[in-house]
Design a protein around this motif. Sequence first.
Motif, PDB file in Angstrom:
ATOM      1  N   ALA A 104       0.835  -1.213   0.151  1.00  0.00           N
ATOM      2  CA  ALA A 104       0.029   0.000   0.220  1.00  0.00           C
ATOM      3  C   ALA A 104       0.882   1.286   0.028  1.00  0.00           C
ATOM      4  CB  ALA A 104      -1.013   0.008   1.332  1.00  0.00           C
ATOM      5  N   PHE A 105       2.014   1.148   0.749  1.00  0.00           N
ATOM      6  CA  PHE A 105       2.752   2.257   0.844  1.00  0.00           C
ATOM      7  C   PHE A 105       3.570   2.668  -0.354  1.00  0.00           C
ATOM      8  CE2 PHE A 105       7.079   4.136   1.564  1.00  0.00           C
ATOM      9  CZ  PHE A 105       6.936   4.984   2.161  1.00  0.00           C
ATOM     10  N   LEU A 106       3.968   1.555  -1.156  1.00  0.00           N
ATOM     11  CA  LEU A 106       4.869   1.764  -2.199  1.00  0.00           C
ATOM     12  C   LEU A 106       3.912   2.059  -3.496  1.00  0.00           C
ATOM     13  CD1 LEU A 106       6.828  -1.556  -2.296  1.00  0.00           C
ATOM     14  CD2 LEU A 106       7.520   0.965  -1.686  1.00  0.00           C
ATOM     15  N   ILE A 107       2.606   1.691  -3.441  1.00  0.00           N
ATOM     16  CA  ILE A 107       1.592   2.060  -4.400  1.00  0.00           C
ATOM     17  C   ILE A 107       1.200   3.487  -4.607  1.00  0.00           C
ATOM     18  CG2 ILE A 107      -0.605   1.895  -5.668  1.00  0.00           C
ATOM     19  CD1 ILE A 107      -0.315  -1.346  -4.767  1.00  0.00           C
ATOM     20  N   ALA A 108       1.027   4.049  -3.189  1.00  0.00           N
ATOM     21  CA  ALA A 108       0.885   5.296  -2.818  1.00  0.00           C
ATOM     22  C   ALA A 108       1.912   6.263  -3.232  1.00  0.00           C
ATOM     23  CB  ALA A 108       0.360   5.447  -1.371  1.00  0.00           C
ATOM     24  N   GLY A 127       2.437   7.119   2.305  1.00  0.00           N
ATOM     25  CA  GLY A 127       2.935   6.995   0.766  1.00  0.00           C
ATOM     26  C   GLY A 127       2.409   8.290   0.165  1.00  0.00           C
ATOM     27  N   GLY A 128       1.274   8.914   0.419  1.00  0.00           N
ATOM     28  CA  GLY A 128       0.805   9.890  -0.130  1.00  0.00           C
ATOM     29  C   GLY A 128       1.508  11.234   0.424  1.00  0.00           C
ATOM     30  N   THR A 129       2.197  11.105   1.310  1.00  0.00           N
ATOM     31  CA  THR A 129       2.950  12.361   1.963  1.00  0.00           C
ATOM     32  C   THR A 129       4.283  12.459   1.477  1.00  0.00           C
ATOM     33  OG1 THR A 129       1.453  12.122   3.822  1.00  0.00           O
ATOM     34  CG2 THR A 129       3.528  13.364   4.299  1.00  0.00           C
ATOM     35  N   VAL A 130       5.172  11.338   1.156  1.00  0.00           N
ATOM     36  CA  VAL A 130       6.462  11.606   0.891  1.00  0.00           C
ATOM     37  C   VAL A 130       6.829  12.093  -0.447  1.00  0.00           C
ATOM     38  CG1 VAL A 130       6.936   9.402   2.410  1.00  0.00           C
ATOM     39  CG2 VAL A 130       6.601   9.175   0.124  1.00  0.00           C
ATOM     40  N   LEU A 131       7.747  12.731  -0.587  1.00  0.00           N
ATOM     41  CA  LEU A 131       8.580  13.281  -1.750  1.00  0.00           C
ATOM     42  C   LEU A 131       7.488  14.303  -2.680  1.00  0.00           C
ATOM     43  CD1 LEU A 131       9.627   9.509  -3.360  1.00  0.00           C
ATOM     44  CD2 LEU A 131      11.161  11.427  -2.046  1.00  0.00           C
ATOM     45  N   SER A 132       6.923  15.145  -1.796  1.00  0.00           N
ATOM     46  CA  SER A 132       6.432  16.319  -2.502  1.00  0.00           C
ATOM     47  C   SER A 132       7.465  16.871  -3.197  1.00  0.00           C
ATOM     48  CB  SER A 132       5.733  17.141  -1.307  1.00  0.00           C
ATOM     49  OG  SER A 132       5.366  18.387  -1.635  1.00  0.00           O
ATOM     50  N   HIS A 133       7.021  17.413  -4.325  1.00  0.00           N
ATOM     51  CA  HIS A 133       7.894  18.108  -5.298  1.00  0.00           C
ATOM     52  C   HIS A 133       7.265  19.072  -6.062  1.00  0.00           C
ATOM     53  CE1 HIS A 133       7.426  15.826  -9.007  1.00  0.00           C
ATOM     54  NE2 HIS A 133       6.969  14.520  -8.158  1.00  0.00           N
ATOM     55  N   VAL A 134       7.813  19.429  -7.133  1.00  0.00           N
ATOM     56  CA  VAL A 134       7.376  20.605  -8.009  1.00  0.00           C
ATOM     57  C   VAL A 134       5.751  20.535  -8.646  1.00  0.00           C
ATOM     58  CG1 VAL A 134       9.337  21.639  -8.713  1.00  0.00           C
ATOM     59  CG2 VAL A 134       8.382  19.891 -10.190  1.00  0.00           C
ATOM     60  N   ASN A 135       5.249  19.334  -8.571  1.00  0.00           N
ATOM     61  CA  ASN A 135       3.666  19.044  -8.966  1.00  0.00           C
ATOM     62  C   ASN A 135       2.873  18.976  -7.942  1.00  0.00           C
ATOM     63  OD1 ASN A 135       4.448  16.606  -7.981  1.00  0.00           O
ATOM     64  ND2 ASN A 135       3.949  15.363  -9.552  1.00  0.00           N
ATOM     65  N   ASP A 136       3.254  19.611  -6.717  1.00  0.00           N
ATOM     66  CA  ASP A 136       2.386  19.540  -5.474  1.00  0.00           C
ATOM     67  C   ASP A 136       2.202  20.910  -5.094  1.00  0.00           C
ATOM     68  OD1 ASP A 136       1.135  19.205  -3.006  1.00  0.00           O
ATOM     69  OD2 ASP A 136       2.817  18.721  -2.136  1.00  0.00           O
ATOM     70  N   SER A 137       0.916  21.514  -4.849  1.00  0.00           N
ATOM     71  CA  SER A 137       0.453  22.804  -4.699  1.00  0.00           C
ATOM     72  C   SER A 137       1.445  23.043  -3.174  1.00  0.00           C
ATOM     73  CB  SER A 137      -1.030  22.923  -4.584  1.00  0.00           C
ATOM     74  OG  SER A 137      -1.518  22.045  -3.481  1.00  0.00           O
ATOM     75  N   GLY A 138       1.347  22.141  -2.186  1.00  0.00           N
ATOM     76  CA  GLY A 138       1.935  22.581  -0.973  1.00  0.00           C
ATOM     77  C   GLY A 138       3.269  22.953  -1.076  1.00  0.00           C
ATOM     78  N   PHE A 139       4.053  22.304  -2.075  1.00  0.00           N
ATOM     79  CA  PHE A 139       5.485  22.850  -2.463  1.00  0.00           C
ATOM     80  C   PHE A 139       5.638  24.061  -2.743  1.00  0.00           C
ATOM     81  CE2 PHE A 139       8.820  23.396  -5.280  1.00  0.00           C
ATOM     82  CZ  PHE A 139      10.067  22.687  -4.733  1.00  0.00           C
ATOM     83  N   TRP A 140       4.528  24.640  -3.583  1.00  0.00           N
ATOM     84  CA  TRP A 140       4.856  26.124  -3.867  1.00  0.00           C
ATOM     85  C   TRP A 140       4.134  27.198  -2.932  1.00  0.00           C
ATOM     86  CZ3 TRP A 140       8.045  26.632  -7.503  1.00  0.00           C
ATOM     87  CH2 TRP A 140       8.425  25.831  -8.536  1.00  0.00           C
ATOM     88  N   LEU A 141       3.106  26.633  -2.151  1.00  0.00           N
ATOM     89  CA  LEU A 141       2.790  27.312  -1.101  1.00  0.00           C
ATOM     90  C   LEU A 141       3.937  27.670  -0.228  1.00  0.00           C
ATOM     91  CD1 LEU A 141      -0.085  28.482  -0.514  1.00  0.00           C
ATOM     92  CD2 LEU A 141      -0.412  26.779   1.078  1.00  0.00           C
ATOM     93  N   PHE A 142       4.669  26.639   0.253  1.00  0.00           N
ATOM     94  CA  PHE A 142       5.774  26.879   1.187  1.00  0.00           C
ATOM     95  C   PHE A 142       6.847  27.599   0.454  1.00  0.00           C
ATOM     96  CE2 PHE A 142       9.664  25.535   3.324  1.00  0.00           C
ATOM     97  CZ  PHE A 142       9.231  25.840   4.496  1.00  0.00           C
ATOM     98  N   ASN A 143       7.185  27.275  -0.944  1.00  0.00           N
ATOM     99  CA  ASN A 143       8.132  28.330  -1.553  1.00  0.00           C
ATOM    100  C   ASN A 143       7.929  29.514  -1.606  1.00  0.00           C
ATOM    101  OD1 ASN A 143       8.729  29.213  -4.529  1.00  0.00           O
ATOM    102  ND2 ASN A 143      10.346  28.039  -3.890  1.00  0.00           N
ATOM    103  N   ARG A 144       6.695  30.236  -1.934  1.00  0.00           N
ATOM    104  CA  ARG A 144       6.279  31.275  -2.015  1.00  0.00           C
ATOM    105  C   ARG A 144       6.223  31.942  -0.761  1.00  0.00           C
ATOM    106  NH1 ARG A 144       2.083  35.142  -2.129  1.00  0.00           N
ATOM    107  NH2 ARG A 144       2.370  36.373  -3.442  1.00  0.00           N
ATOM    108  N   TYR A 145       5.548  31.613   0.195  1.00  0.00           N
ATOM    109  CA  TYR A 145       5.650  32.390   1.549  1.00  0.00           C
ATOM    110  C   TYR A 145       6.845  32.430   2.370  1.00  0.00           C
ATOM    111  CZ  TYR A 145       0.969  33.665   0.582  1.00  0.00           C
ATOM    112  OH  TYR A 145      -0.394  34.044  -0.169  1.00  0.00           O
ATOM    113  N   MET A 146       7.948  31.282   2.070  1.00  0.00           N
ATOM    114  CA  MET A 146       9.029  31.522   2.660  1.00  0.00           C
ATOM    115  C   MET A 146      10.050  32.397   2.051  1.00  0.00           C
ATOM    116  SD  MET A 146       8.595  29.731   5.577  1.00  0.00           S
ATOM    117  CE  MET A 146       6.692  30.176   5.332  1.00  0.00           C
ATOM    118  N   ASP A 147       9.810  32.574   0.753  1.00  0.00           N
ATOM    119  CA  ASP A 147      10.433  33.355  -0.056  1.00  0.00           C
ATOM    120  C   ASP A 147      11.775  32.725  -0.455  1.00  0.00           C
ATOM    121  OD1 ASP A 147      10.925  35.411  -1.830  1.00  0.00           O
ATOM    122  OD2 ASP A 147      11.862  36.831  -0.190  1.00  0.00           O
TER     123      ASP A 147
END
Length: 469
Positions: free
Chosen positions: A365-369, A414-434
């Motif tokens: 389950a973890f690997l698929i997610a 599995g749905g949490t790990v390896l957030s990168h440039v296709n995740d909205s949370g990645f860009w939210l953190f990127n923008r507001y941390m400048d």
Amino acid sequence: MAWTLPPWALLLLLAGGIALLLLLVIKAKLHAFLALLVVSVGVGLAAGIRPTDLPAVLEAGMGETLGEIAIIVALGAMLGRVMQESGAAEVLSGRLLAAFSEKRAPLAVGLTALIFGVPVFFDVGFIILLPLIYAVAQRSGRSLISIALPAVGGLAIMHAVLPPHPGPVAAAGLLGAGLGWVTIMGLVCGLPAWFIGAYLFGIKVGDRLDTPVPAQLVAEAREQSGRAGGTAGQGGADGGGAARAPSFAVTLAVMLLPVLMIMMNTFADTVLPDGGVQSALRFIGSPVIALTVATLLSFWLLGLRGGFSMDRLEKAASASLGPVALVLLVTGAGGVFGAVLESTGAGEALADLLGETSLPVVVLAFLIATALRVALGSKTVAIVTTAPIVAPLIAEAGLSQPETALVVVAVAAGGTVLSHVNDSGFWLFNRYMDIDIRTTLKSWTLMETFMGGTAFAIAAALSLVLSVT
């Protein structure tokens, strides 16, 4: 209803469906709801479901999935909205910051986010807590990332593993796990994951990166937070704002009440014998009843007693349902995909194939997610897409409720790990941390990966213990 295809053909069909899903979401930029429907229709027709029968399969999948989930997610959104507008975040943060020294400011802000994140969605909680994160970083003189990672990590892990958030609720429904057990296992796995992956890692990497507070974003954060949280604390003759903030005890009680009530249901089923007391606790602790009671109490204790009018509360409740609609549609589409897999037999074929690997269900389950998370970006979409694929494995293995709840946690991890440039949370953190993309990868992405990996490791260890006892 469908042709009798050999297992290898069903597996190829499933692989093609997932590839098409990735293509539609990533390349064609089609909304995940529509993409899941298109893939479900395509897989169903290719597997031989008659066109006249397919609409009934799709409707049944949507209805069965959203039956309880829609009520729970909607009530959770209302509860969270009232807490936003009542000033609950300020009450929590003020008390916790007063209880800890400035040296432990990241811990205080992180605990605030953990508690506030129980009913509040990640994106909204992030925006509301931004002014607090900036202010604490400025006052303490520490790196902004040292304060921010424990806070956003707390919101992120609660959003991933704890009801009433849509991901764990949807996975629980699709996998047949009781929400009480999901809550217990989510806390058991999620809290250590936050402490290791967000707090300890956050202060270590944050102090090393030494990121200043972006002065140009402070005013914008206050404005955005005001929009997300309403006009709490401003007062007014029309009852448009809260005349007074709730007490810390009331805030904490209302936030944690639904979690405790849901856990009572599990306690009644596990410990108490059949009878009136067990039936009463099962009723009180059913998720729908628990969240209904907590939401009504929030209207009274946080709203009416704080100076809100019923008209203001009604508008707040209505406004909370807008963002929920898209989440529910994606969740329901995940159920549609699962119904098609069940009707075609593709899910059982995959279960047989994966069963031959001898890997535990929780690991698969973890690997698929994880694979879907990396490809799709969205945590919720990865979770609701993984759950119907894993469901036949659970049925075949005959897992108990605690073990099934641990599989839900593994899917969420599995749905949490390896957030990168296709995740909205990645860009939210990127923008507001400048910060630049490389720094975001070294902070946000690693935090998400450490949290998800830790939650999975705990879930896998507990699953192993339960399997041998």
